[in-house]
Design a protein around this motif. Structure first.
Motif, PDB file in Angstrom:
ATOM      1  N   GLU A  37      -3.583 -41.320 -35.215  1.00  0.00           N
ATOM      2  CA  GLU A  37      -3.854 -41.181 -33.788  1.00  0.00           C
ATOM      3  C   GLU A  37      -4.655 -39.897 -33.562  1.00  0.00           C
ATOM      4  O   GLU A  37      -4.307 -38.845 -34.077  1.00  0.00           O
ATOM      5  N   ARG A  38      -5.744 -39.985 -32.824  1.00  0.00           N
ATOM      6  CA  ARG A  38      -6.561 -38.819 -32.536  1.00  0.00           C
ATOM      7  C   ARG A  38      -6.521 -38.551 -31.039  1.00  0.00           C
ATOM      8  O   ARG A  38      -7.018 -39.344 -30.256  1.00  0.00           O
ATOM      9  N   ASN A  39      -5.923 -37.452 -30.684  1.00  0.00           N
ATOM     10  CA  ASN A  39      -5.870 -37.050 -29.282  1.00  0.00           C
ATOM     11  C   ASN A  39      -6.844 -35.907 -29.067  1.00  0.00           C
ATOM     12  O   ASN A  39      -6.845 -34.938 -29.813  1.00  0.00           O
ATOM     13  N   LEU A  40      -7.651 -36.032 -28.039  1.00  0.00           N
ATOM     14  CA  LEU A  40      -8.597 -34.985 -27.702  1.00  0.00           C
ATOM     15  C   LEU A  40      -8.087 -34.229 -26.493  1.00  0.00           C
ATOM     16  O   LEU A  40      -7.787 -34.825 -25.464  1.00  0.00           O
ATOM     17  N   GLY A  41      -8.018 -32.917 -26.624  1.00  0.00           N
ATOM     18  CA  GLY A  41      -7.607 -32.083 -25.516  1.00  0.00           C
ATOM     19  C   GLY A  41      -8.783 -31.761 -24.613  1.00  0.00           C
ATOM     20  O   GLY A  41      -9.909 -32.243 -24.799  1.00  0.00           O
ATOM     21  N   PHE A  42      -8.521 -30.925 -23.624  1.00  0.00           N
ATOM     22  CA  PHE A  42      -9.551 -30.564 -22.652  1.00  0.00           C
ATOM     23  C   PHE A  42     -10.723 -29.859 -23.327  1.00  0.00           C
ATOM     24  O   PHE A  42     -11.886 -30.173 -23.060  1.00  0.00           O
ATOM     25  N   LYS A  43     -10.436 -28.894 -24.217  1.00  0.00           N
ATOM     26  CA  LYS A  43     -11.508 -28.150 -24.878  1.00  0.00           C
ATOM     27  C   LYS A  43     -12.371 -29.054 -25.735  1.00  0.00           C
ATOM     28  O   LYS A  43     -13.601 -28.947 -25.726  1.00  0.00           O
ATOM     29  N   GLU A  44     -11.734 -29.949 -26.488  1.00  0.00           N
ATOM     30  CA  GLU A  44     -12.489 -30.854 -27.354  1.00  0.00           C
ATOM     31  C   GLU A  44     -13.393 -31.766 -26.527  1.00  0.00           C
ATOM     32  O   GLU A  44     -14.557 -31.964 -26.874  1.00  0.00           O
ATOM     33  N   ARG A  45     -12.872 -32.303 -25.431  1.00  0.00           N
ATOM     34  CA  ARG A  45     -13.690 -33.161 -24.577  1.00  0.00           C
ATOM     35  C   ARG A  45     -14.849 -32.374 -23.963  1.00  0.00           C
ATOM     36  O   ARG A  45     -15.961 -32.880 -23.844  1.00  0.00           O
ATOM     37  N   ARG A  46     -14.575 -31.132 -23.597  1.00  0.00           N
ATOM     38  CA  ARG A  46     -15.630 -30.289 -23.024  1.00  0.00           C
ATOM     39  C   ARG A  46     -16.733 -30.019 -24.048  1.00  0.00           C
ATOM     40  O   ARG A  46     -17.925 -30.092 -23.734  1.00  0.00           O
ATOM     41  N   TYR A  47     -16.348 -29.720 -25.288  1.00  0.00           N
ATOM     42  CA  TYR A  47     -17.337 -29.467 -26.339  1.00  0.00           C
ATOM     43  C   TYR A  47     -18.142 -30.725 -26.665  1.00  0.00           C
ATOM     44  O   TYR A  47     -19.349 -30.646 -26.900  1.00  0.00           O
ATOM     45  N   ILE A  48     -17.501 -31.887 -26.664  1.00  0.00           N
ATOM     46  CA  ILE A  48     -18.214 -33.136 -26.925  1.00  0.00           C
ATOM     47  C   ILE A  48     -19.231 -33.401 -25.817  1.00  0.00           C
ATOM     48  O   ILE A  48     -20.374 -33.792 -26.082  1.00  0.00           O
ATOM     49  N   GLU A  49     -18.838 -33.167 -24.584  1.00  0.00           N
ATOM     50  CA  GLU A  49     -19.760 -33.369 -23.463  1.00  0.00           C
ATOM     51  C   GLU A  49     -20.904 -32.365 -23.505  1.00  0.00           C
ATOM     52  O   GLU A  49     -22.058 -32.704 -23.219  1.00  0.00           O
ATOM     53  N   GLU A  50     -20.613 -31.125 -23.882  1.00  0.00           N
ATOM     54  CA  GLU A  50     -21.653 -30.101 -24.006  1.00  0.00           C
ATOM     55  C   GLU A  50     -22.659 -30.501 -25.092  1.00  0.00           C
ATOM     56  O   GLU A  50     -23.865 -30.356 -24.911  1.00  0.00           O
ATOM     57  N   LEU A  51     -22.154 -31.007 -26.201  1.00  0.00           N
ATOM     58  CA  LEU A  51     -23.034 -31.478 -27.271  1.00  0.00           C
ATOM     59  C   LEU A  51     -23.912 -32.624 -26.778  1.00  0.00           C
ATOM     60  O   LEU A  51     -25.113 -32.657 -27.047  1.00  0.00           O
ATOM     61  N   ARG A  52     -23.340 -33.543 -26.036  1.00  0.00           N
ATOM     62  CA  ARG A  52     -24.099 -34.686 -25.530  1.00  0.00           C
ATOM     63  C   ARG A  52     -25.190 -34.241 -24.557  1.00  0.00           C
ATOM     64  O   ARG A  52     -26.311 -34.731 -24.586  1.00  0.00           O
ATOM     65  N   ILE A  53     -24.869 -33.274 -23.706  1.00  0.00           N
ATOM     66  CA  ILE A  53     -25.844 -32.783 -22.731  1.00  0.00           C
ATOM     67  C   ILE A  53     -26.975 -32.028 -23.438  1.00  0.00           C
ATOM     68  O   ILE A  53     -28.148 -32.223 -23.134  1.00  0.00           O
ATOM     69  N   LEU A  54     -26.628 -31.163 -24.397  1.00  0.00           N
ATOM     70  CA  LEU A  54     -27.649 -30.349 -25.063  1.00  0.00           C
ATOM     71  C   LEU A  54     -28.500 -31.135 -26.052  1.00  0.00           C
ATOM     72  O   LEU A  54     -29.682 -30.861 -26.197  1.00  0.00           O
ATOM     73  N   THR A  55     -27.900 -32.108 -26.747  1.00  0.00           N
ATOM     74  CA  THR A  55     -28.602 -32.737 -27.862  1.00  0.00           C
ATOM     75  C   THR A  55     -28.918 -34.211 -27.657  1.00  0.00           C
ATOM     76  O   THR A  55     -29.645 -34.782 -28.455  1.00  0.00           O
ATOM     77  N   LYS A  56     -28.330 -34.846 -26.648  1.00  0.00           N
ATOM     78  CA  LYS A  56     -28.488 -36.284 -26.413  1.00  0.00           C
ATOM     79  C   LYS A  56     -28.000 -37.112 -27.593  1.00  0.00           C
ATOM     80  O   LYS A  56     -28.475 -38.202 -27.849  1.00  0.00           O
ATOM     81  N   SER A  57     -27.032 -36.583 -28.337  1.00  0.00           N
ATOM     82  CA  SER A  57     -26.411 -37.322 -29.432  1.00  0.00           C
ATOM     83  C   SER A  57     -24.933 -37.513 -29.110  1.00  0.00           C
ATOM     84  O   SER A  57     -24.395 -36.855 -28.230  1.00  0.00           O
ATOM     85  N   THR A  58     -24.295 -38.403 -29.837  1.00  0.00           N
ATOM     86  CA  THR A  58     -22.916 -38.764 -29.538  1.00  0.00           C
ATOM     87  C   THR A  58     -21.979 -38.238 -30.615  1.00  0.00           C
ATOM     88  O   THR A  58     -22.164 -38.529 -31.795  1.00  0.00           O
ATOM     89  N   ALA A  59     -20.979 -37.482 -30.196  1.00  0.00           N
ATOM     90  CA  ALA A  59     -19.924 -37.029 -31.100  1.00  0.00           C
ATOM     91  C   ALA A  59     -18.733 -37.961 -30.929  1.00  0.00           C
ATOM     92  O   ALA A  59     -18.297 -38.229 -29.812  1.00  0.00           O
ATOM     93  N   LEU A  60     -18.222 -38.466 -32.040  1.00  0.00           N
ATOM     94  CA  LEU A  60     -17.057 -39.341 -31.992  1.00  0.00           C
ATOM     95  C   LEU A  60     -15.762 -38.551 -31.941  1.00  0.00           C
ATOM     96  O   LEU A  60     -14.764 -39.019 -31.409  1.00  0.00           O
ATOM     97  N   ASP A  61     -15.791 -37.351 -32.504  1.00  0.00           N
ATOM     98  CA  ASP A  61     -14.585 -36.535 -32.556  1.00  0.00           C
ATOM     99  C   ASP A  61     -14.983 -35.075 -32.640  1.00  0.00           C
ATOM    100  O   ASP A  61     -16.104 -34.740 -33.009  1.00  0.00           O
ATOM    101  N   CYS A  62     -14.039 -34.225 -32.298  1.00  0.00           N
ATOM    102  CA  CYS A  62     -14.267 -32.783 -32.320  1.00  0.00           C
ATOM    103  C   CYS A  62     -12.987 -32.110 -32.776  1.00  0.00           C
ATOM    104  O   CYS A  62     -11.912 -32.427 -32.280  1.00  0.00           O
ATOM    105  N   LEU A  63     -13.106 -31.192 -33.712  1.00  0.00           N
ATOM    106  CA  LEU A  63     -11.964 -30.424 -34.189  1.00  0.00           C
ATOM    107  C   LEU A  63     -12.259 -28.946 -33.984  1.00  0.00           C
ATOM    108  O   LEU A  63     -13.353 -28.484 -34.307  1.00  0.00           O
TER     109      LEU A  63
END
Length: 182
Positions: A37-63
């Protein structure tokens, strides 16, 4: 500021829908019964969204790895070029925004390919898994690749331990050179 980010979000093409997310992870974990089970917290979701905005690529997970003060992104297969950017420009911008070291690993549906992506540039010849103890050993071609696979201060092997435990439920034991085991 929030309106600008929201407008950017609306303009970006949605590269990836929620059913695709579940399909990719279910395919990746079909060969092993131990779906983690992979749970994403607030920080992880924020970093994934930041990556998507800056790079236009998709992150499936963030650690977030506090031990080595870094963020590890698992990038959708095929998006690694967008994520890195020209001459690593996107990684440098993301490091400036987050204030941490950023590492990226390209996701692969097969565990062998995913391991090879985690340990790059070291070459992985094979791995052995014990389904009883959930222990995995890694084999590299020569003794020089053992040092590369472990990394400075153990950072690469620790990244592999975190990702393999999170995606497949195995613990990485040791790294052996193939020439020494024959």
């Amino acid at each position: 500021m929030y309106i600008t980010i929201f407008k950017r979000y609306l303009k970006l093409p949605h590269l990836f829908s929620l059913p695709d997310y579940h399909r990719i992870f279910n395919l990746a974990n079909m060969e092993h019964e131990s779906y983690m089970e992979r749970n994403l917290g607030f920080k992880e979701r924020r970093y994934i969204e930041e990556l998507r905005i800056l790079t236009k690529s998709t992150a499936l997970d963030c650690l977030i790895d506090e031990k080595f003060d870094r963020i590890i992104f698992v990038i959708r297969a095929g998006d690694m070029g967008y994520a890195i950017g020209k001459k690593g420009d996107n990684i440098r911008r993301l490091q400036g925004v987050t204030g941490r070291k950023v590492e990226m690993v390209e996701f692969a549906e097969k565990m062998e390919e995913f391991l090879a992506n985690i340990f790059k540039p070291a070459q992985i010849l094979k791995y052995s898994c014990d389904d009883q103890s959930k222990k995995m050993n890694i084999f590299v071609p020569d003794k020089n690749d053992v040092g590369i696979a472990i990394g400075k201060g153990g950072c690469t092997i620790e990244k592999a331990r975190l990702l393999i435990r999170r995606f497949y439920g195995f613990e990485i034991g040791e790294v052996f050179s193939e020439e020494g085991s024959e």
